[in-house]
Design an enzyme around this catalytic site. Structure first.
Site, PDB file in Angstrom:
ATOM      1  N   HIS A 471       1.020  -1.135  -0.394  1.00 30.05           N
ATOM      2  CA  HIS A 471      -0.386   0.037  -0.158  1.00 30.05           C
ATOM      3  C   HIS A 471       0.897   1.046  -0.001  1.00 30.05           C
ATOM      4  O   HIS A 471       0.797   1.965  -0.687  1.00 30.05           O
ATOM      5  CB  HIS A 471      -0.645   0.012   1.535  1.00 30.05           C
ATOM      6  CG  HIS A 471      -1.668   1.090   1.485  1.00 30.05           C
ATOM      7  ND1 HIS A 471      -3.177   0.758   1.123  1.00 30.05           N
ATOM      8  CD2 HIS A 471      -1.646   2.523   2.175  1.00 30.05           C
ATOM      9  CE1 HIS A 471      -3.329   2.292   1.651  1.00 30.05           C
ATOM     10  NE2 HIS A 471      -2.787   3.502   1.322  1.00 30.05           N
ATOM     11  N   GLU A 472       2.128   1.491   0.875  1.00 33.92           N
ATOM     12  CA  GLU A 472       2.967   3.008   0.892  1.00 33.92           C
ATOM     13  C   GLU A 472       3.189   2.336  -0.300  1.00 33.92           C
ATOM     14  O   GLU A 472       3.639   3.725  -0.779  1.00 33.92           O
ATOM     15  CB  GLU A 472       4.025   2.077   2.088  1.00 33.92           C
ATOM     16  CG  GLU A 472       2.841   2.359   3.674  1.00 33.92           C
ATOM     17  CD  GLU A 472       1.967   3.571   3.807  1.00 33.92           C
ATOM     18  OE1 GLU A 472       2.100   4.609   2.956  1.00 33.92           O
ATOM     19  OE2 GLU A 472       0.677   3.150   4.496  1.00 33.92           O
ATOM     20  N   HIS A 475       1.817   4.830  -3.115  1.00 35.41           N
ATOM     21  CA  HIS A 475       2.021   5.976  -2.780  1.00 35.41           C
ATOM     22  C   HIS A 475       2.890   6.342  -3.075  1.00 35.41           C
ATOM     23  O   HIS A 475       3.484   7.407  -4.267  1.00 35.41           O
ATOM     24  CB  HIS A 475       1.917   6.241  -0.855  1.00 35.41           C
ATOM     25  CG  HIS A 475       0.707   6.270  -0.626  1.00 35.41           C
ATOM     26  ND1 HIS A 475      -0.849   7.201  -1.335  1.00 35.41           N
ATOM     27  CD2 HIS A 475       0.333   5.391  -0.046  1.00 35.41           C
ATOM     28  CE1 HIS A 475      -2.111   6.390  -0.463  1.00 35.41           C
ATOM     29  NE2 HIS A 475      -1.575   6.674   0.186  1.00 35.41           N
ATOM     30  N   HIS A 478       3.764   6.344  -7.423  1.00 39.05           N
ATOM     31  CA  HIS A 478       2.463   7.495  -7.715  1.00 39.05           C
ATOM     32  C   HIS A 478       3.473   8.814  -7.417  1.00 39.05           C
ATOM     33  O   HIS A 478       3.827   9.965  -8.344  1.00 39.05           O
ATOM     34  CB  HIS A 478       1.433   7.765  -6.699  1.00 39.05           C
ATOM     35  CG  HIS A 478       0.907   8.865  -7.447  1.00 39.05           C
ATOM     36  ND1 HIS A 478      -0.559   9.291  -6.919  1.00 39.05           N
ATOM     37  CD2 HIS A 478      -0.245   9.116  -9.371  1.00 39.05           C
ATOM     38  CE1 HIS A 478      -1.832   9.581  -7.541  1.00 39.05           C
ATOM     39  NE2 HIS A 478      -0.721   9.509  -8.293  1.00 39.05           N
TER      40      HIS A 478
END
Length: 684
Positions: A471-472, A475, A478
């Site tokens: 998940h991290e 980020h 991105h």
């Protein structure tokens, strides 16, 4: 600027990466004071009547100066989150009001607002036009159109909110760190051996040899709640956890009570909203988001809750039946549910989280994660060197075709002085610098709170930990893979808050792909990879209690939005939480539970009236991942072409265009709820 401070104060050295190994609390005030002075001078320069209303001219002076301030303050803020000490906290809090005052004043400066409005859009690139549009909107939300006493009061509100949010975060951290229960060995039946080893070592370090130090840090708290056979022990930890930073805390811990802070924060947000011409903070919150109104958000949440409720009610019925029949628990209490859930999962799917955990060693997981990123997004990840704040921190570089794309720090283990949770933050953004003409590559922080290794062995991660790591990294990708050259819309900057979770939740899907997992597992003792039969059991259990978990997130999100739209800040907020729980929850919390008191996302983390973003973006991410499912080869191998399109249309585009445009450019249509319900086993 004189050369002396540059030579002696690491916070004033912008030659490359932050000098984390040299920064001390004594450096904070002098550096930030100097940078604030320079930023003030830059602001005065660009707002002078004879200064041209030109994007690049303003950027060369003001943006360069404020970026330096932002990078230095970002380093201090980061250390305050991962290496908190009384000295650093004092230095941080001493400077916080000045920093807040500057950013508030900058965001409300009517002279600067006028300059941006006067810029001719025809002279700008597409990226710059988007950044200018965002800036003008943010000036309005920042109070630039306020006059007189209203302007003064708006600035006071921002400064006070910053103080309160920081204190809220400190109380949550201190309340978590303050608790310790030194258990005897006979209380710990069922607790995993690696947790026991860590707890025993911690007790010895605290002068309690022969005991086991249990804490509220997640690598300790969660396995105790899941596996400890003693309901009494679970109750002790549950009550301490559920009452952290509240009026219900016991003994000395009550000094960390966040009740008054929450009430004042809510009052200030309401007052801020009214100054800006809105009736609620919820209305202010959605202005820069994809959602059109708080009412639309509430409808979305209640619609999803209605679809999930039958599945959640079945989840609870299954738990109650199993507890009565197999665990002799006719009337389960709140501290029993995690234990019952784990036992039912073991019985139903013939495996336990503890069994799976033995295969997920941190180094192997990381190697597997890097492999999927490298394959799918056509990059390479290599170890790199940088000054770090703790020996456990790792540093890497991402390259494409031999060219540096970005770099990141990875800080995985939980420890005292490090706030809980997991997050990504930027160190610096990709930017075609207007002062030098050089391309600045992006750098990110990726922070988790996993258990550390014991006795020289690598750390073991739960599958949930693995999902958090992915998940991290979503980020991080991105931020790091962007190809946008305008700082304010590169990477995650300028992305609507309710779309910013799309890439992070998208990456979680790969944690359920066999072709990915088989490359990232090795048993801690034997080195054998995760057996396919165990993976199949995990897959069968993937949507275990998805109904309950969905309603839990909706409970948080609905409480958050109603708190910022319909609640009177002068009144106690607990009755509202009770109403939301009565409407949404299928398992009611005890009267002493105070989950709002550590709800850092909305009181200290930027998600105020925005927690719904997780579910909103989950719809986007599930639909985006469906494109990979549709284009995968017969053996399940993800399509490189689809990966390239996703990288180009979502990750590389950053905030340079509205999120819906990026989604439609990738998917060819607007998002649908169908994929999310299917992925979570709740399709009709």
């Amino acid at each position: 600027m004189s050369t002396q401070p540059l030579a002696t104060n690491p916070l004033l050295n912008f030659a490359d990466l932050p000098l984390f190994d040299q920064i001390t609390p004594d450096h904070v005030a002098p550096a930030i004071s100097q940078l604030l002075t320079e930023a003030d001078a830059a602001l005065e320069q660009v707002t002078a009547a004879d200064f041209p209303a030109e994007w690049n001219a303003i950027a060369r002076v003001l943006d360069v100066s404020t970026e330096r301030l932002g990078r230095a303050w970002g380093a201090v803020n980061h250390l305050n989150s991962v290496a908190d000490t009384p000295e650093l906290r004092a230095a941080y809090n001493a400077v916080l009001p000045q920093v807040t005052e500057f950013w508030t004043r900058l965001g409300a400066d009517e002279r600067l607002y006028a300059k941006y409005k006067a810029i001719n859009p025809d002279t700008l690139s597409g990226e710059q036009r988007q950044a200018r549009s965002n800036a003008i909107r943010n000036f309005v939300l920042g109070g630039a159109e306020l006059q007189g006493d209203d302007r003064i009061r708006f600035a006071q509100i921002q400064e006070r909110q910053a103080e309160l949010s920081q204190k809220f975060s400190e109380n949550a951290l201190d309340a978590t760190d303050a608790f310790a229960y030194f258990a005897a060995e006979d209380e710990l039946a069922g607790v995993p051996s690696d947790v026991l080893q860590t707890a025993r070592a911690a007790a010895e370090a605290a002068g309690q040899a022969g005991r086991y130090k249990l804490t509220l840090k997640m690598p300790c708290y969660l396995p105790v709640m899941q596996f400890a056979d003693s309901s009494t022990l679970r109750q002790t930890l549950y009550r301490a956890y559920a009452t952290r930073a509240s009026d219900q805390a016991e003994g000395e811990a009550v000094k960390f009570d966040n009740s008054a802070l929450i009430q004042e924060i809510l009052s200030l947000r309401q007052e801020e909203s009214q100054l800006l011409g809105y009736t609620s903070f919820g209305q202010v919150s959605v202005v820069p988001k994809m959602a059109e109104s708080p009412e639309q958000v509430v409808r979305f949440l209640r619609d999803l809750a209605q679809k999930a409720r039958p599945y959640a009610e079945q989840d609870v019925a299954d738990l109650r039946a199993f507890a009565a029949e197999h665990l002799n628990l006719a009337d389960p209490q709140p501290w029993d549910w995690s234990y019952i859930s784990e036992k039912l999962k073991e019985a139903r799917y013939a495996f336990s989280e503890q069994e799976v955990k033995q295969y997920f060693t941190a180094p192997k997981v990381l190697a597997g994660l890097f492999k999927i990123i490298e394959t799918l997004f056509e990059v390479s990840i290599r170890p790199d060197t940088a000054p770090i704040w703790h020996p456990a921190v790792q540093f890497y570089r991402i390259e494409r075709a031999g060219q540096l794309v970005g770099q990141f720090y990875l800080d995985q283990p939980a420890r005292t002085g490090k706030r809980g949770g997991a997050w990504m933050d930027d160190v610096r953004a990709r930017w075609l610098r207007p002062d030098t003409g050089a391309l600045q590559t992006p750098v990110a922080h990726l922070v988790c709170n996993f258990a550390d290794g014991v006795d020289g062995k690598p750390a073991l991660l739960t599958h949930d930990d693995v999902t958090t790591l992915f998940h991290e990294f979503g980020h991080g990708l991105h931020h790091l893979l962007t190809q946008v050259n305008e700082r304010d819309v590169s990477g995650i900057s300028g992305v609507e808050w309710d779309a910013v979770e799309l890439p992070s939740q998208f990456m979680e899907n790969f944690c359920w792909e066999w072709d990915v997992l088989k490359h990232m597992t090795a048993h801690i003792e034997t080195g054998e990879p995760l057996p396919r039969h165990l993976f199949d059991k995990m897959t069968a259990a993937k949507n275990y209690q998805s109904g309950m978990q969905t309603l839990r997130q909706i409970e948080f999100a609905l409480f958050d939005m109603l708190l910022h739209t319909e609640h009177d800040p002068q009144q106690d907020f607990m009755p509202l939480l009770g109403l939301v729980r009565a409407e949404v929850a299928v398992l009611q919390a005890p009267a002493f539970s105070r989950s709002a008191h550590t709800f850092s996302h909305i009181f200290a983390g930027g998600y105020a009236a925005g927690y719904y973003s997780y579910k909103w973006a989950e719809v986007l991410s599930a639909d985006a991942y469906a494109a990979f499912e549709e284009s995968a080869s017969a053996d399940g191998t993800p399509s490189i072409e689809t990966g390239r399109k996703y990288r180009q249309e979502i990750l590389e585009a950053g905030g340079s265009r509205p999120a819906m445009e990026s989604f439609k450019a990738f998917r060819g249509r607007e998002p649908s709820l169908d994929a999310l319900l299917r992925h979570q086993g709740m399709a009709a």
